[in-house]
Design an enzyme around this catalytic site. Structure first.
Site, mmCIF file in Angstrom:
data_model
loop_
_atom_site.group_PDB
_atom_site.id
_atom_site.type_symbol
_atom_site.label_atom_id
_atom_site.label_comp_id
_atom_site.label_asym_id
_atom_site.label_seq_id
_atom_site.Cartn_x
_atom_site.Cartn_y
_atom_site.Cartn_z
ATOM 1 N N ASP A 18 0.801 -1.254 0.088
ATOM 2 C CA ASP A 18 0.261 -0.208 -0.016
ATOM 3 C C ASP A 18 0.777 1.335 0.100
ATOM 4 O OD1 ASP A 18 -2.360 1.518 0.091
ATOM 5 O OD2 ASP A 18 -2.771 1.114 2.068
ATOM 6 N N GLY A 19 0.354 2.150 -0.719
ATOM 7 C CA GLY A 19 1.161 3.708 -0.493
ATOM 8 C C GLY A 19 1.638 4.038 -1.807
ATOM 9 N N TRP A 23 2.695 7.923 -2.054
ATOM 10 C CA TRP A 23 4.204 8.157 -2.302
ATOM 11 C C TRP A 23 4.409 9.151 -3.333
ATOM 12 C CZ3 TRP A 23 7.767 6.960 -6.115
ATOM 13 C CH2 TRP A 23 9.072 6.993 -5.810
ATOM 14 N N ARG A 31 -0.074 9.119 -10.076
ATOM 15 C CA ARG A 31 0.010 7.821 -9.176
ATOM 16 C C ARG A 31 0.673 6.960 -9.857
ATOM 17 N NH1 ARG A 31 -3.614 7.613 -5.332
ATOM 18 N NH2 ARG A 31 -3.687 5.429 -5.729
ATOM 19 N N HIS A 35 3.207 3.703 -8.752
ATOM 20 C CA HIS A 35 3.088 2.317 -9.080
ATOM 21 C C HIS A 35 4.460 1.552 -9.823
ATOM 22 C CE1 HIS A 35 -1.016 2.314 -7.913
ATOM 23 N NE2 HIS A 35 -1.421 2.932 -8.705
ATOM 24 N N SER A 63 -7.073 -5.430 -6.156
ATOM 25 C CA SER A 63 -8.084 -6.069 -5.465
ATOM 26 C C SER A 63 -9.286 -5.877 -6.420
ATOM 27 C CB SER A 63 -8.348 -5.377 -4.236
ATOM 28 O OG SER A 63 -8.943 -3.721 -4.567
ATOM 29 N N LEU A 129 11.185 -20.282 -4.598
ATOM 30 C CA LEU A 129 10.269 -19.527 -3.890
ATOM 31 C C LEU A 129 9.244 -19.567 -4.926
ATOM 32 C CD1 LEU A 129 9.393 -16.941 -2.097
ATOM 33 C CD2 LEU A 129 9.995 -15.439 -3.993
ATOM 34 N N ARG A 192 -5.626 -2.413 8.308
ATOM 35 C CA ARG A 192 -6.694 -3.031 7.873
ATOM 36 C C ARG A 192 -6.312 -4.388 7.148
ATOM 37 N NH1 ARG A 192 -8.456 1.982 6.822
ATOM 38 N NH2 ARG A 192 -7.785 2.061 4.493
ATOM 39 N N GLU A 205 0.542 -13.499 12.054
ATOM 40 C CA GLU A 205 0.924 -12.425 12.986
ATOM 41 C C GLU A 205 0.842 -11.139 11.994
ATOM 42 O OE1 GLU A 205 1.737 -12.077 15.860
ATOM 43 O OE2 GLU A 205 1.783 -14.439 16.154
HETATM 44 C C1 FPP Z 1 -1.366 0.255 -3.622
HETATM 45 O O1 FPP Z 1 -1.141 1.536 -3.401
HETATM 46 C C2 FPP Z 1 -1.011 -0.159 -4.852
HETATM 47 C C3 FPP Z 1 -1.748 -1.012 -5.754
HETATM 48 C C4 FPP Z 1 -3.084 -0.898 -5.897
HETATM 49 C C5 FPP Z 1 -0.946 -1.582 -6.939
HETATM 50 C C6 FPP Z 1 0.071 -2.420 -6.284
HETATM 51 C C7 FPP Z 1 0.909 -2.879 -7.726
HETATM 52 C C8 FPP Z 1 2.259 -2.934 -7.711
HETATM 53 C C9 FPP Z 1 3.410 -2.463 -6.627
HETATM 54 C C10 FPP Z 1 2.775 -3.342 -8.857
HETATM 55 C C11 FPP Z 1 3.337 -4.631 -8.622
HETATM 56 C C12 FPP Z 1 3.636 -5.335 -9.905
HETATM 57 C C13 FPP Z 1 3.564 -6.722 -10.031
HETATM 58 C C14 FPP Z 1 3.822 -7.326 -11.478
HETATM 59 C C15 FPP Z 1 3.353 -7.568 -8.774
HETATM 60 P P1 FPP Z 1 -2.431 2.720 -3.658
HETATM 61 O O2 FPP Z 1 -2.335 3.035 -5.054
HETATM 62 O O3 FPP Z 1 -3.584 2.238 -2.991
HETATM 63 O O4 FPP Z 1 -1.751 3.928 -2.876
HETATM 64 P P2 FPP Z 1 -2.463 4.906 -1.912
HETATM 65 O O5 FPP Z 1 -3.203 4.059 -0.978
HETATM 66 O O6 FPP Z 1 -1.503 5.621 -1.391
HETATM 67 O O7 FPP Z 1 -3.368 5.767 -2.755
#
Ligand code: FPP
Length: 246
Positions: A18-19, A23, A31, A35, A63, A129, A192, A205
Site C-alpha cells: 500500500d501507499g 508516495w 499515481r 506504481h 483488488s 520461491l 486493515r 501475525e
Molecule cells: C496500492 O497503493 C498499490 C496498488 C493498488 C498496486 C500495487 C501494484 C504494484 C506495486 C505493482 C506490482 C507489480 C507486479 C507485477 C506484482 P495505492 O495506489 O492504494 O496507494 P495509496 O493508498 O497511497 O493511494
C-alpha cells in the site's frame, strides 16, 4: 540479516503493498509513477525472500475493489502488470521461482490473461520461491467461489454436507496448494486486512509499517521478519504449554 533465526523463518509471507499513490503525490508525481516504483520494491523483496529462503510470498497487486479506480489508472496498472511479468519471467525462471496467480482472472483483459498463463506455464516446474500474485482478488469473492464449488459437489452427490470440514474448505480455495501465511505485512500506515486472505490469515501475525510501498526494500522486509521472530505464537494455548513443547 545476521540477526535472523533461519530455523524460525515464516514459510509464507503475505504483503499488502500500500501507499504507491501517496508516495507519488509526496514526490509531486502522478499515481502511476508510484506504481512504477512499486515494481522496484517488488523486485527487492522477491530478491530478499529468495536470499533468505522464504518458500511462499503472496503479494496483493490488485483488488476487486481496485477496478473502481479511474480508468486511466486501471489501464496503466494493467499494462504495468503485463510489461513487468513479461520482462521479469526469464530472470524469475533462472532463479527457480514459480509464479502463481490468484483472483478473478476472467475480469482481466485478454492480453494480461495470456501473459499470466504464459508466465505460469514457463515457471511451472520451479521449486524455489513460490511467488503468488493476487490480481483482481478479493477474499469474500474467493470464499463464495469455494462455497459454490462445495455446493456443486453436494449436488452431484460426491460430497456429503455433514462431512464438510476445514480440509474440504481449504481444498476449495484458490490457495489450496499453499500453507497459510504466518506473517502478513501491510505498508503505508493503514491497519486493515482489506478483503485479503481472510480465511488464510486466521493465525497470522500482522505487521504494520508507516513506510510507503515504493520506499520498502530488503531492510524493511528483514525488520518485519525480525519483529515476527520476537513474538510468541500461541494458537489459543497458554505460554507455559508453548514453552513445554519447544
Ligand atoms: C496500492 O497503493 C498499490 C496498488 C493498488 C498496486 C500495487 C501494484 C504494484 C506495486 C505493482 C506490482 C507489480 C507486479 C507485477 C506484482 P495505492 O495506489 O492504494 O496507494 P495509496 O493508498 O497511497 O493511494
Amino acid at each position: 540479516m545476521e540477526n535472523l533465526d533461519l530455523q524460525r523463518l515464516p514459510k509464507h509471507i503475505a504483503i499488502i503493498m500500500d501507499g504507491n499513490g501517496r508516495w507519488a503525490e509526496e514526490q509531486g508525481q502522478d499515481r502511476l509513477y508510484g506504481h512504477y516504483h512499486g515494481v522496484i520494491s517488488v523486485r527487492k523483496v522477491v530478491e530478499a525472500a529468495t536470499e533468505i529462503g522464504i518458500q511462499y510470498l503472496t503479494l496483493y497487486a490488485f483488488s476487486t475493489e481496485n477496478w473502481d479506480r479511474p480508468q486511466a489508472e486501471v489501464l496503466g496498472l494493467m499494462s504495468l502488470f503485463v510489461d513487468t511479468i513479461s520482462k521479469e519471467v526469464p530472470d524469475l525462471h533462472q532463479n527457480n521461482i514459480r509464479l502463481h496467480f490468484i483472483g478473478n482472472l476472467d475480469l482481466l483483459p485478454d492480453e494480461a490473461r495470456q501473459a499470466l498463463a504464459s508466465a505460469t506455464h514457463t515457471t511451472a516446474q520451479n521449486t524455489g520461491l513460490q511467488l503468488v500474485i493476487a490480481l483482481s482478488y478479493s477474499s469474500r469473492w474467493e470464499i463464495i467461489q469455494a462455497a459454490k464449488s462445495l455446493g456443486a459437489q453436494v449436488k452431484q452427490g460426491t460430497l456429503d454436507p455433514a462431512q464438510i470440514d476445514e480440509t474440504h474448505f481449504v481444498q476449495a480455495l484458490s490457495t489450496k496448494d499453499f500453507p497459510d501465511p504466518e506473517l502478513m505485512i501491510r505498508t503505508s500506515g493503514e491497519h486493515r486486512i482489506s478483503n485479503f486472505l481472510l480465511f488464510q490469515l486466521a493465525y497470522a501475525e500482522l505487521y504494520f509499517t508507516e513506510t510507503r510501498w515504493p520506499a520498502f526494500g530488503k531492510e524493511a522486509f528483514i525488520a518485519a521478519i525480525l519483529d515476527y521472530q520476537s513474538r510468541e505464537r500461541r494458537f489459543g494455548k497458554t505460554s507455559a504449554q508453548i514453552n513445554l513443547n519447544t
